[in-house]
Design a protein around this motif. Structure first.
Motif, PDB file in Angstrom:
ATOM      1  N   PRO A   1       0.790  -1.232   0.000  1.00  0.00           N
ATOM      2  CA  PRO A   1       0.000   0.000   0.000  1.00  0.00           C
ATOM      3  C   PRO A   1       0.822   1.282   0.000  1.00  0.00           C
ATOM      4  O   PRO A   1       0.450   2.250  -0.652  1.00  0.00           O
ATOM      5  N   VAL A   2       1.933   1.304   0.700  1.00  0.00           N
ATOM      6  CA  VAL A   2       2.755   2.526   0.745  1.00  0.00           C
ATOM      7  C   VAL A   2       3.336   2.821  -0.635  1.00  0.00           C
ATOM      8  O   VAL A   2       3.267   3.953  -1.132  1.00  0.00           O
ATOM      9  N   LEU A   3       3.891   1.798  -1.294  1.00  0.00           N
ATOM     10  CA  LEU A   3       4.454   1.997  -2.627  1.00  0.00           C
ATOM     11  C   LEU A   3       3.364   2.337  -3.635  1.00  0.00           C
ATOM     12  O   LEU A   3       3.551   3.188  -4.500  1.00  0.00           O
ATOM     13  N   LEU A   4       2.202   1.689  -3.519  1.00  0.00           N
ATOM     14  CA  LEU A   4       1.096   2.004  -4.428  1.00  0.00           C
ATOM     15  C   LEU A   4       0.660   3.465  -4.268  1.00  0.00           C
ATOM     16  O   LEU A   4       0.392   4.143  -5.256  1.00  0.00           O
ATOM     17  N   PHE A   5       0.617   3.928  -3.033  1.00  0.00           N
ATOM     18  CA  PHE A   5       0.263   5.323  -2.781  1.00  0.00           C
ATOM     19  C   PHE A   5       1.297   6.256  -3.416  1.00  0.00           C
ATOM     20  O   PHE A   5       0.945   7.249  -4.054  1.00  0.00           O
ATOM     21  N   LYS A   6       2.565   5.919  -3.276  1.00  0.00           N
ATOM     22  CA  LYS A   6       3.628   6.732  -3.878  1.00  0.00           C
ATOM     23  C   LYS A   6       3.541   6.701  -5.401  1.00  0.00           C
ATOM     24  O   LYS A   6       3.736   7.722  -6.063  1.00  0.00           O
ATOM     25  N   LEU A   7       3.254   5.534  -5.963  1.00  0.00           N
ATOM     26  CA  LEU A   7       3.099   5.430  -7.420  1.00  0.00           C
ATOM     27  C   LEU A   7       1.933   6.282  -7.899  1.00  0.00           C
ATOM     28  O   LEU A   7       2.030   6.974  -8.914  1.00  0.00           O
ATOM     29  N   MET A   8       0.838   6.229  -7.171  1.00  0.00           N
ATOM     30  CA  MET A   8      -0.323   7.028  -7.527  1.00  0.00           C
ATOM     31  C   MET A   8       0.031   8.515  -7.478  1.00  0.00           C
ATOM     32  O   MET A   8      -0.300   9.272  -8.386  1.00  0.00           O
ATOM     33  N   ASN A   9       0.745   8.938  -6.440  1.00  0.00           N
ATOM     34  CA  ASN A   9       1.166  10.343  -6.333  1.00  0.00           C
ATOM     35  C   ASN A   9       2.176  10.714  -7.412  1.00  0.00           C
ATOM     36  O   ASN A   9       2.304  11.884  -7.765  1.00  0.00           O
ATOM     37  N   ALA A  10       2.900   9.726  -7.926  1.00  0.00           N
ATOM     38  CA  ALA A  10       3.870   9.970  -9.002  1.00  0.00           C
ATOM     39  C   ALA A  10       3.179  10.031 -10.365  1.00  0.00           C
ATOM     40  O   ALA A  10       3.828  10.242 -11.381  1.00  0.00           O
ATOM     41  N   GLY A  11       1.853   9.830 -10.367  1.00  0.00           N
ATOM     42  CA  GLY A  11       1.100   9.955 -11.612  1.00  0.00           C
ATOM     43  C   GLY A  11       0.770   8.647 -12.285  1.00  0.00           C
ATOM     44  O   GLY A  11       0.305   8.634 -13.417  1.00  0.00           O
ATOM     45  N   CYS A  12       0.986   7.531 -11.627  1.00  0.00           N
ATOM     46  CA  CYS A  12       0.729   6.232 -12.241  1.00  0.00           C
ATOM     47  C   CYS A  12      -0.747   5.855 -12.117  1.00  0.00           C
ATOM     48  O   CYS A  12      -1.347   5.966 -11.051  1.00  0.00           O
ATOM     49  N   ASN A  13      -1.316   5.391 -13.199  1.00  0.00           N
ATOM     50  CA  ASN A  13      -2.676   4.871 -13.217  1.00  0.00           C
ATOM     51  C   ASN A  13      -2.604   3.442 -12.688  1.00  0.00           C
ATOM     52  O   ASN A  13      -2.102   2.545 -13.361  1.00  0.00           O
ATOM     53  N   LEU A  14      -3.089   3.205 -11.476  1.00  0.00           N
ATOM     54  CA  LEU A  14      -2.958   1.894 -10.853  1.00  0.00           C
ATOM     55  C   LEU A  14      -3.763   0.822 -11.580  1.00  0.00           C
ATOM     56  O   LEU A  14      -3.356  -0.339 -11.622  1.00  0.00           O
ATOM     57  N   THR A  15      -4.887   1.192 -12.168  1.00  0.00           N
ATOM     58  CA  THR A  15      -5.654   0.217 -12.960  1.00  0.00           C
ATOM     59  C   THR A  15      -4.805  -0.260 -14.126  1.00  0.00           C
ATOM     60  O   THR A  15      -4.715  -1.451 -14.404  1.00  0.00           O
ATOM     61  N   TRP A  16      -4.163   0.674 -14.815  1.00  0.00           N
ATOM     62  CA  TRP A  16      -3.284   0.300 -15.928  1.00  0.00           C
ATOM     63  C   TRP A  16      -2.120  -0.546 -15.428  1.00  0.00           C
ATOM     64  O   TRP A  16      -1.737  -1.519 -16.071  1.00  0.00           O
ATOM     65  N   LEU A  17      -1.550  -0.176 -14.281  1.00  0.00           N
ATOM     66  CA  LEU A  17      -0.408  -0.902 -13.739  1.00  0.00           C
ATOM     67  C   LEU A  17      -0.727  -2.385 -13.574  1.00  0.00           C
ATOM     68  O   LEU A  17       0.075  -3.244 -13.932  1.00  0.00           O
ATOM     69  N   PHE A  18      -1.908  -2.696 -13.063  1.00  0.00           N
ATOM     70  CA  PHE A  18      -2.255  -4.086 -12.794  1.00  0.00           C
ATOM     71  C   PHE A  18      -2.941  -4.794 -13.951  1.00  0.00           C
ATOM     72  O   PHE A  18      -2.818  -6.010 -14.094  1.00  0.00           O
ATOM     73  N   THR A  19      -3.671  -4.040 -14.796  1.00  0.00           N
ATOM     74  CA  THR A  19      -4.443  -4.699 -15.858  1.00  0.00           C
ATOM     75  C   THR A  19      -3.930  -4.416 -17.257  1.00  0.00           C
ATOM     76  O   THR A  19      -4.248  -5.151 -18.187  1.00  0.00           O
ATOM     77  N   GLY A  20      -3.185  -3.316 -17.411  1.00  0.00           N
ATOM     78  CA  GLY A  20      -2.745  -2.922 -18.744  1.00  0.00           C
ATOM     79  C   GLY A  20      -3.813  -2.161 -19.507  1.00  0.00           C
ATOM     80  O   GLY A  20      -3.597  -1.744 -20.638  1.00  0.00           O
ATOM     81  N   GLN A  21      -4.966  -1.948 -18.898  1.00  0.00           N
ATOM     82  CA  GLN A  21      -6.051  -1.232 -19.574  1.00  0.00           C
ATOM     83  C   GLN A  21      -5.988   0.246 -19.233  1.00  0.00           C
ATOM     84  O   GLN A  21      -5.738   0.616 -18.091  1.00  0.00           O
ATOM     85  N   GLY A  22      -6.202   1.069 -20.239  1.00  0.00           N
ATOM     86  CA  GLY A  22      -6.146   2.508 -20.037  1.00  0.00           C
ATOM     87  C   GLY A  22      -4.801   3.066 -20.439  1.00  0.00           C
ATOM     88  O   GLY A  22      -4.144   2.556 -21.346  1.00  0.00           O
ATOM     89  N   HIS A  23      -4.381   4.096 -19.752  1.00  0.00           N
ATOM     90  CA  HIS A  23      -3.152   4.814 -20.072  1.00  0.00           C
ATOM     91  C   HIS A  23      -2.220   4.764 -18.873  1.00  0.00           C
ATOM     92  O   HIS A  23      -2.685   4.777 -17.738  1.00  0.00           O
TER      93      HIS A  23
END
Length: 113
Positions: free
Chosen positions: A41-63
């Protein structure tokens, strides 16, 4: 991996992404880019704050990014594309170019009748 793609897409390198996430590049590479660990969760929160689309990160769908900047840029490009198509088709005439005084370039157009 999508995490690797995001690093190069948004930051240009693994090292720069690691800096943005405030973590050691070796840890990022050996732990997460080699798929040895899933981000917590901590890294995911940091990734989200860094501009990463978490849905795309896990599914490849979207941008890869969160869509805010890219979505706005896509809208701007689509608008410019419509204007250019109209000019090419003779429906618009350029009256003046971009304004030097404004922060954003503004052009003036007239509809041909």
């Amino acid at each position: 991996s999508n995490l690797r793609r995001f690093a190069y897409y948004k930051y240009g390198s693994i090292k720069k992404l690691a800096e943005a996430l405030e973590m050691n590049p070796v840890t990022l590479h050996s732990g997460y880019l080699n798929s040895r660990s899933l981000p917590g969760p901590v890294l995911l929160f940091k990734l989200m704050n860094a501009g990463c689309n978490l849905t795309w990160l896990f599914t490849g769908q979207g941008h890869p990014d969160d869509g805010t900047q890219s979505g706005q840029r896509v809208e701007e490009l689509e608008r410019e594309n419509r204007i250019l198509r109209s000019i090419v088709q003779g429906q618009l005439t350029v009256l003046s170019g971009p304004s030097e005084s404004s922060e954003k370039p503004v052009a003036r157009y007239a509809i041909n009748s």
